[in-house]
Write an enzyme that holds these catalytic residues in place. Sequence first.
Site, PDB file in Angstrom:
ATOM      1  N   THR A  29       9.166  -2.870   5.116  1.00 12.98           N
ATOM      2  CA  THR A  29       8.981  -4.556   4.489  1.00 12.98           C
ATOM      3  C   THR A  29       9.035  -4.306   3.296  1.00 12.98           C
ATOM      4  O   THR A  29       9.395  -5.375   2.755  1.00 12.98           O
ATOM      5  CB  THR A  29       7.307  -3.739   4.773  1.00 12.98           C
ATOM      6  OG1 THR A  29       6.645  -2.744   5.998  1.00 12.98           O
ATOM      7  CG2 THR A  29       6.087  -4.248   4.168  1.00 12.98           C
ATOM      8  N   ASP A  77       7.124   3.886   3.416  1.00 16.02           N
ATOM      9  CA  ASP A  77       7.901   4.709   4.780  1.00 16.02           C
ATOM     10  C   ASP A  77       8.931   4.515   4.889  1.00 16.02           C
ATOM     11  O   ASP A  77       9.883   5.340   4.132  1.00 16.02           O
ATOM     12  CB  ASP A  77       5.964   4.409   5.782  1.00 16.02           C
ATOM     13  CG  ASP A  77       6.242   5.348   6.838  1.00 16.02           C
ATOM     14  OD1 ASP A  77       7.210   6.566   6.788  1.00 16.02           O
ATOM     15  OD2 ASP A  77       5.338   5.381   7.378  1.00 16.02           O
ATOM     16  N   SER A  78       9.565   4.227   5.837  1.00 14.10           N
ATOM     17  CA  SER A  78      10.748   3.238   5.918  1.00 14.10           C
ATOM     18  C   SER A  78      10.973   2.894   5.095  1.00 14.10           C
ATOM     19  O   SER A  78      12.482   2.894   4.560  1.00 14.10           O
ATOM     20  CB  SER A  78      10.841   2.768   8.065  1.00 14.10           C
ATOM     21  OG  SER A  78      10.424   1.614   7.168  1.00 14.10           O
ATOM     22  N   ASP A  91       1.260  -1.205  -0.105  1.00 16.27           N
ATOM     23  CA  ASP A  91      -0.320   0.383   0.118  1.00 16.27           C
ATOM     24  C   ASP A  91       0.538   1.399  -0.076  1.00 16.27           C
ATOM     25  O   ASP A  91       0.685   2.456  -0.619  1.00 16.27           O
ATOM     26  CB  ASP A  91      -0.774   0.109   1.141  1.00 16.27           C
ATOM     27  CG  ASP A  91      -0.017  -0.476   2.644  1.00 16.27           C
ATOM     28  OD1 ASP A  91       1.189  -0.507   2.899  1.00 16.27           O
ATOM     29  OD2 ASP A  91      -0.766  -0.360   3.764  1.00 16.27           O
ATOM     30  N   ILE A  92       2.183   1.303   1.033  1.00 20.03           N
ATOM     31  CA  ILE A  92       3.038   2.374   0.798  1.00 20.03           C
ATOM     32  C   ILE A  92       4.324   2.368   1.071  1.00 20.03           C
ATOM     33  O   ILE A  92       4.531   1.618   1.826  1.00 20.03           O
ATOM     34  CB  ILE A  92       2.017   3.623   2.406  1.00 20.03           C
ATOM     35  CG1 ILE A  92       2.644   4.985   2.292  1.00 20.03           C
ATOM     36  CG2 ILE A  92       2.028   2.500   3.317  1.00 20.03           C
ATOM     37  CD1 ILE A  92       1.843   5.858   2.702  1.00 20.03           C
ATOM     38  N   LYS A 128       5.839   7.913  -0.006  1.00 21.59           N
ATOM     39  CA  LYS A 128       5.622   9.273   0.913  1.00 21.59           C
ATOM     40  C   LYS A 128       7.267  10.461   0.166  1.00 21.59           C
ATOM     41  O   LYS A 128       7.973   9.313   0.291  1.00 21.59           O
ATOM     42  CB  LYS A 128       5.847   9.235   2.580  1.00 21.59           C
ATOM     43  CG  LYS A 128       4.463   8.460   2.950  1.00 21.59           C
ATOM     44  CD  LYS A 128       4.322   8.410   5.047  1.00 21.59           C
ATOM     45  CE  LYS A 128       3.262   8.380   5.157  1.00 21.59           C
ATOM     46  NZ  LYS A 128       3.084   7.946   6.648  1.00 21.59           N
ATOM     47  N   ASP A 168      -4.918   1.477   7.495  1.00 23.59           N
ATOM     48  CA  ASP A 168      -5.328   1.914   8.340  1.00 23.59           C
ATOM     49  C   ASP A 168      -4.782   2.601   9.335  1.00 23.59           C
ATOM     50  O   ASP A 168      -3.606   2.898   8.974  1.00 23.59           O
ATOM     51  CB  ASP A 168      -5.826   0.141   8.199  1.00 23.59           C
ATOM     52  CG  ASP A 168      -4.365  -0.039   9.523  1.00 23.59           C
ATOM     53  OD1 ASP A 168      -3.081  -0.477   8.184  1.00 23.59           O
ATOM     54  OD2 ASP A 168      -4.075  -0.539  10.691  1.00 23.59           O
TER      55      ASP A 168
HETATM   56  P1  IMP Z   1       7.474   0.644   5.791  1.00 14.39           P
HETATM   57  O1  IMP Z   1       7.891  -0.792   6.016  1.00 14.39           O
HETATM   58  O2  IMP Z   1       7.761   1.800   7.351  1.00 14.39           O
HETATM   59  O3  IMP Z   1       7.547   1.529   4.642  1.00 14.39           O
HETATM   60  O4  IMP Z   1       6.071   0.731   6.040  1.00 14.39           O
HETATM   61  C1  IMP Z   1       5.131   0.313   5.006  1.00 14.39           C
HETATM   62  C2  IMP Z   1       4.169  -0.215   6.416  1.00 14.39           C
HETATM   63  O5  IMP Z   1       3.707   0.401   6.841  1.00 14.39           O
HETATM   64  C3  IMP Z   1       2.160  -0.333   5.335  1.00 14.39           C
HETATM   65  O6  IMP Z   1       2.316  -1.489   4.203  1.00 14.39           O
HETATM   66  C4  IMP Z   1       2.099   0.429   6.320  1.00 14.39           C
HETATM   67  O7  IMP Z   1       1.115  -0.642   6.327  1.00 14.39           O
HETATM   68  C5  IMP Z   1       2.551   0.938   7.668  1.00 14.39           C
HETATM   69  N1  IMP Z   1       2.102   2.367   7.328  1.00 14.39           N
HETATM   70  C6  IMP Z   1       3.219   3.395   6.261  1.00 14.39           C
HETATM   71  N2  IMP Z   1       2.389   4.648   6.401  1.00 14.39           N
HETATM   72  C7  IMP Z   1       1.614   4.564   7.059  1.00 14.39           C
HETATM   73  C8  IMP Z   1       0.243   5.852   6.702  1.00 14.39           C
HETATM   74  O8  IMP Z   1       0.800   6.786   6.131  1.00 14.39           O
HETATM   75  N3  IMP Z   1      -0.769   4.947   7.085  1.00 14.39           N
HETATM   76  C9  IMP Z   1      -1.250   3.802   7.315  1.00 14.39           C
HETATM   77  N4  IMP Z   1      -0.781   2.783   7.338  1.00 14.39           N
HETATM   78  C10 IMP Z   1       1.270   3.792   7.556  1.00 14.39           C
HETATM   79 MG    MG Z   2      -0.719  -1.045   8.329  1.00 14.54          MG
END
Ligand code: IMP
Ligand code: MG
Length: 191
Positions: free
Chosen positions: A119, A115-116, A112-113, A143, A171
């Site tokens: 994942t 962020d860091s 979905d997104i 982001k 969510d």
């Molecule tokens: P990452 O591993 O930090 O890139 O995060 C990915 C996961 O964190 C996504 O699959 C989301 O489930 C959750 N996440 C990160 N940012 C958001 C946000 O703004 N809204 C909702 N879920 C988020």
């Molecule tokens: Mg989530």
Amino acid sequence: MDLHIDKVLIDRNTIAQRVKKLAEQINSDFTNIINSEFHTNNTTPPPLIIIPIMTGSIVFLADLMRQLPIFMRIRIISASSYTGNSTTNQNIKLNTPLPDDLENAHILLLDDILDSGQTLTVIRQLLEQQQPATIKTCVLLRKRIPSAMAVHADYVGFDIDDNFVIGYGLDYNDFYRNLPDIAILKPEAMH
Ligand code: IMP
Ligand code: MG
């Protein structure tokens, strides 16, 4: 639910138009890749394997796959991320076993997104150990922050500012996934 929404960031029609464009690109790319490796006419070509990271990509998956006129299957992965202070793999917890039949597969990893970026990075590395023929990554949202921009994604729906967003599968505490638009949550709804 409306009480908790600060403002709609991307409305359902804009999402639908973008998902259609992404699907056209994905369909064209994978059709070319698969056809270039597949020369006999009388058997079925290998399928595209979509690997959605649950639960956030559930709505995106449902819309995207219905725009893909390609021979395909789904292998679901469920992962939870922890917003901890460490940047190691321990922040990602897999809730399902990884699929184990991905050697020579043509994979589209869907989230979905970004962020860091952890994942996508961690799961991609785990899948690569099985030596798939192709692995491409697709996120609906990314982001505009250095950690997200540093991770390669082959297909990106929208780049957004660094706000916490909900809806269209995303969510807060497992709520708001059913909102058809992507919206910014009111700070007072976060606790
Ligand atoms: P990452 O591993 O930090 O890139 O995060 C990915 C996961 O964190 C996504 O699959 C989301 O489930 C959750 N996440 C990160 N940012 C958001 C946000 O703004 N809204 C909702 N879920 C988020
Ligand atoms: Mg989530």
